[in-house]
Design a protein around this motif. Structure first.
Motif, mmCIF file in Angstrom:
data_model
loop_
_atom_site.group_PDB
_atom_site.id
_atom_site.type_symbol
_atom_site.label_atom_id
_atom_site.label_comp_id
_atom_site.label_asym_id
_atom_site.label_seq_id
_atom_site.Cartn_x
_atom_site.Cartn_y
_atom_site.Cartn_z
ATOM 1 N N VAL A 157 4.119 -19.025 49.299
ATOM 2 C CA VAL A 157 3.918 -18.971 50.750
ATOM 3 C C VAL A 157 5.209 -18.719 51.524
ATOM 4 C CG1 VAL A 157 1.826 -20.383 50.754
ATOM 5 C CG2 VAL A 157 4.054 -21.506 50.851
ATOM 6 N N LEU A 158 6.361 -18.937 50.906
ATOM 7 C CA LEU A 158 7.636 -18.740 51.592
ATOM 8 C C LEU A 158 8.313 -17.455 51.106
ATOM 9 C CD1 LEU A 158 9.180 -22.340 51.586
ATOM 10 C CD2 LEU A 158 7.786 -21.236 53.352
ATOM 11 N N LYS A 159 9.219 -16.947 51.936
ATOM 12 C CA LYS A 159 9.959 -15.731 51.601
ATOM 13 C C LYS A 159 10.804 -15.963 50.344
ATOM 14 C CE LYS A 159 12.005 -13.497 54.951
ATOM 15 N NZ LYS A 159 13.013 -13.105 55.989
ATOM 16 N N PRO A 160 10.721 -15.086 49.337
ATOM 17 C CA PRO A 160 11.532 -15.240 48.134
ATOM 18 C C PRO A 160 13.014 -15.022 48.429
ATOM 19 C CG PRO A 160 10.354 -13.163 48.080
ATOM 20 C CD PRO A 160 9.827 -13.919 49.267
ATOM 21 N N PRO A 161 13.913 -15.673 47.691
ATOM 22 C CA PRO A 161 15.349 -15.599 47.991
ATOM 23 C C PRO A 161 15.933 -14.197 47.916
ATOM 24 C CG PRO A 161 14.943 -16.688 45.893
ATOM 25 C CD PRO A 161 13.628 -16.575 46.568
ATOM 26 N N GLY A 162 15.332 -13.333 47.120
ATOM 27 C CA GLY A 162 15.830 -11.967 47.051
ATOM 28 C C GLY A 162 15.700 -11.222 48.366
ATOM 29 N N GLN A 163 14.770 -11.659 49.211
ATOM 30 C CA GLN A 163 14.566 -10.996 50.498
ATOM 31 C C GLN A 163 15.530 -11.475 51.573
ATOM 32 O OE1 GLN A 163 10.488 -10.942 51.817
ATOM 33 N NE2 GLN A 163 9.716 -10.063 49.909
ATOM 34 N N TYR A 164 16.281 -12.542 51.290
ATOM 35 C CA TYR A 164 17.320 -12.934 52.254
ATOM 36 C C TYR A 164 18.702 -12.941 51.615
ATOM 37 C CZ TYR A 164 15.979 -17.680 50.564
ATOM 38 O OH TYR A 164 15.652 -18.787 49.807
ATOM 39 N N GLY A 165 18.890 -12.077 50.632
ATOM 40 C CA GLY A 165 20.217 -11.763 50.145
ATOM 41 C C GLY A 165 20.826 -12.678 49.110
ATOM 42 N N ALA A 166 20.018 -13.542 48.484
ATOM 43 C CA ALA A 166 20.586 -14.438 47.472
ATOM 44 C C ALA A 166 21.079 -13.648 46.263
ATOM 45 C CB ALA A 166 19.542 -15.463 47.029
ATOM 46 N N ASP A 167 22.267 -13.994 45.782
ATOM 47 C CA ASP A 167 22.834 -13.351 44.590
ATOM 48 C C ASP A 167 22.436 -14.095 43.326
ATOM 49 O OD1 ASP A 167 24.670 -11.318 45.931
ATOM 50 O OD2 ASP A 167 25.340 -13.184 46.864
ATOM 51 N N ILE A 168 22.332 -15.416 43.445
ATOM 52 C CA ILE A 168 21.964 -16.278 42.323
ATOM 53 C C ILE A 168 20.864 -17.220 42.803
ATOM 54 C CG2 ILE A 168 22.791 -18.000 40.658
ATOM 55 C CD1 ILE A 168 25.624 -16.873 41.110
ATOM 56 N N VAL A 169 19.888 -17.467 41.944
ATOM 57 C CA VAL A 169 18.776 -18.355 42.290
ATOM 58 C C VAL A 169 18.626 -19.418 41.209
ATOM 59 C CG1 VAL A 169 16.321 -18.531 42.809
ATOM 60 C CG2 VAL A 169 17.575 -16.478 43.451
ATOM 61 N N VAL A 170 18.446 -20.674 41.641
ATOM 62 C CA VAL A 170 18.218 -21.779 40.704
ATOM 63 C C VAL A 170 16.997 -22.558 41.163
ATOM 64 C CG1 VAL A 170 20.648 -21.989 40.055
ATOM 65 C CG2 VAL A 170 19.764 -23.320 41.981
ATOM 66 N N ALA A 171 16.359 -23.239 40.209
ATOM 67 C CA ALA A 171 15.167 -24.017 40.532
ATOM 68 C C ALA A 171 14.918 -25.038 39.434
ATOM 69 C CB ALA A 171 13.950 -23.107 40.691
ATOM 70 N N GLU A 172 14.005 -25.963 39.714
ATOM 71 C CA GLU A 172 13.545 -26.936 38.727
ATOM 72 C C GLU A 172 12.183 -26.486 38.221
ATOM 73 O OE1 GLU A 172 13.066 -29.284 36.051
ATOM 74 O OE2 GLU A 172 14.879 -29.780 37.191
ATOM 75 N N GLY A 173 12.022 -26.418 36.901
ATOM 76 C CA GLY A 173 10.764 -25.955 36.326
ATOM 77 C C GLY A 173 9.900 -27.051 35.750
ATOM 78 N N GLN A 174 10.270 -28.320 35.959
ATOM 79 C CA GLN A 174 9.518 -29.429 35.367
ATOM 80 C C GLN A 174 8.064 -29.442 35.816
ATOM 81 O OE1 GLN A 174 8.242 -32.414 36.838
ATOM 82 N NE2 GLN A 174 7.619 -33.270 34.868
ATOM 83 N N HIS A 175 7.827 -29.132 37.091
ATOM 84 C CA HIS A 175 6.464 -29.231 37.603
ATOM 85 C C HIS A 175 5.622 -27.998 37.288
ATOM 86 C CE1 HIS A 175 9.206 -27.753 40.756
ATOM 87 N NE2 HIS A 175 8.241 -26.929 41.067
ATOM 88 N N LEU A 176 6.121 -27.128 36.445
ATOM 89 C CA LEU A 176 5.340 -25.963 36.020
ATOM 90 C C LEU A 176 4.590 -26.293 34.737
ATOM 91 C CD1 LEU A 176 7.955 -23.137 36.685
ATOM 92 C CD2 LEU A 176 6.185 -24.015 38.220
ATOM 93 N N GLY A 177 3.734 -27.295 34.826
ATOM 94 C CA GLY A 177 2.873 -27.637 33.697
ATOM 95 C C GLY A 177 3.356 -28.741 32.790
ATOM 96 N N SER A 178 4.605 -29.168 32.929
ATOM 97 C CA SER A 178 5.113 -30.251 32.077
ATOM 98 C C SER A 178 4.664 -31.596 32.647
ATOM 99 C CB SER A 178 6.638 -30.207 31.993
ATOM 100 O OG SER A 178 7.066 -29.048 31.309
ATOM 101 N N PRO A 179 4.392 -32.558 31.783
ATOM 102 C CA PRO A 179 3.934 -33.872 32.270
ATOM 103 C C PRO A 179 5.071 -34.672 32.891
ATOM 104 C CG PRO A 179 4.252 -33.944 29.901
ATOM 105 C CD PRO A 179 4.468 -32.511 30.314
ATOM 106 N N VAL A 180 4.709 -35.588 33.772
ATOM 107 C CA VAL A 180 5.697 -36.513 34.320
ATOM 108 C C VAL A 180 5.860 -37.640 33.308
ATOM 109 C CG1 VAL A 180 6.279 -38.031 36.241
ATOM 110 C CG2 VAL A 180 5.004 -35.922 36.664
#
Length: 327
Positions: A115-138
């Motif tokens: 739903v939000l603008k991806p970082p590539g569209q506002y000039g980010a050179d490097i992108v980082v994120a947390e992937g734990q909530h992409l299907g991994s259990p808590v």
């Protein structure tokens, strides 16, 4: 995890911008991430400095940013921020960073990109994120999974931490697809002391889980999930804001998943937290220690797993302790 991904990104900017030794981060950064960055940057003699934020909106103070750009290798931007508000000045920040020949590092929530603008569209050179909530259990805080990417420029790709896997195919018919470690700049490989990272590979299982999760959702599923989270979090925030002595969101105008709640009628965040626990509810993170300027406040997070019943239960329980003085 995301904390080490940010730290690796900071060191990567210093390797690309070799004669620069300063890096700027928002003052609203996750305190735990900041501690990890300090651990990584101190041996590399990289100077960290925080950029102020607007006390009402939480947005980065672009005037303060502009005044601190001397000898800066890179700038870190969180969107959504650790405190939940959506940074709306991304294009202005991009302009300031690149006009000063620095790199822009963006920290994002992957699911928000439906739903939000991806970082590539506002000039980010490097992108980082947390992937734990992409299907991994808590599972007691884990397993965590750092996500790391950069724009398609050789000078950046050659400085990526970890390993880069390339895809090729056999020379003769019938051609078959094959995979090979294209770049292996880890100390376990031939780079040794010249390695760009000592990052390990035990996140492979979590990465496979994330790939399966995203493939099952698909673009439309990620968009729908992003909308559901936004609706739920804004619903809870609006209901809490209707309680006398409660301000939600207390920072920023636009939120996606997390948001700050402040208590202004003499009730402390610790009081609310303990009362919620006694009712079988785990409330938000208390912010008094890390962000004292926010007063008696907590950071709440509402996602797609919360039903209207559980959201209303949270609101009514907070109303009991704030308005009714329940103990």
């Amino acid at each position: 995890d995301m904390a080490t991904a940010v730290a690796e990104a900071v060191r990567m900017t210093a390797r690309v911008k070799k004669k620069r030794s300063r890096f700027l981060v928002p003052a609203t950064i996750n305190p735990e991430h900041y501690e990890v960055i300090q651990t990584y940057t101190e041996p590399a003699e990289i100077e960290l400095e925080k950029v102020d934020f607007n006390a009402e909106t939480g947005l980065m103070d672009v005037s303060d940013l502009e005044s601190k750009m001397d000898d800066v290798a890179g700038v870190y931007l969180e969107n959504p921020s650790h405190l939940g508000f959506i940074e709306t000045q991304v294009n202005e920040i991009d302009r300031i960073v690149h006009e000063n020949d620095a790199l822009l590092v963006a920290g994002v929530d992957i699911l928000s990109l439906g739903v939000l603008k991806p970082p590539g569209q506002y000039g980010a050179d490097i992108v980082v994120a947390e992937g734990q909530h992409l299907g991994s259990p808590v599972s007691y805080g884990g397993p965590l999974l750092g996500v790391f990417g950069c724009i398609n420029e050789r000078k950046l790709i050659y400085q990526l931490p970890g390993r880069l896997v390339g895809m090729t195919r056999t020379e003769h018919e019938p051609q078959e697809t094959g995979y090979v470690l294209t770049l292996s700049p880890r100390e376990q490989h031939i780079r040794r002391e010249k390695a760009t990272s000592n990052i390990c590979s035990n996140q492979a299982l979590a990465a496979v889980t994330a790939a399966v999760y995203l493939s099952l959702l698909g673009p439309s599923g990620i968009h729908q999930l992003g909308e559901t989270i936004a609706f739920n979090s804004n619903y809870v925030a609006s209901q809490l804001n209707g309680i006398e002595g409660v301000l939600a969101p207390a920072l920023g105008e636009s939120i996606w998943k997390e948001f700050v709640v402040r208590f202004d009628n003499g009730v402390t965040a610790q009081d609310v937290h303990e009362f919620l626990l006694r009712q079988g509810l785990h409330g938000g993170r208390i912010l008094n220690h890390d962000f004292p300027s926010l007063g008696e406040s907590m950071l709440f997070s509402v996602t797609e797993i919360h039903t209207k019943k559980t959201m209303d239960e949270l609101v009514n329980t907070i109303r009991d302790v704030v308005e009714g003085g329940a103990k």
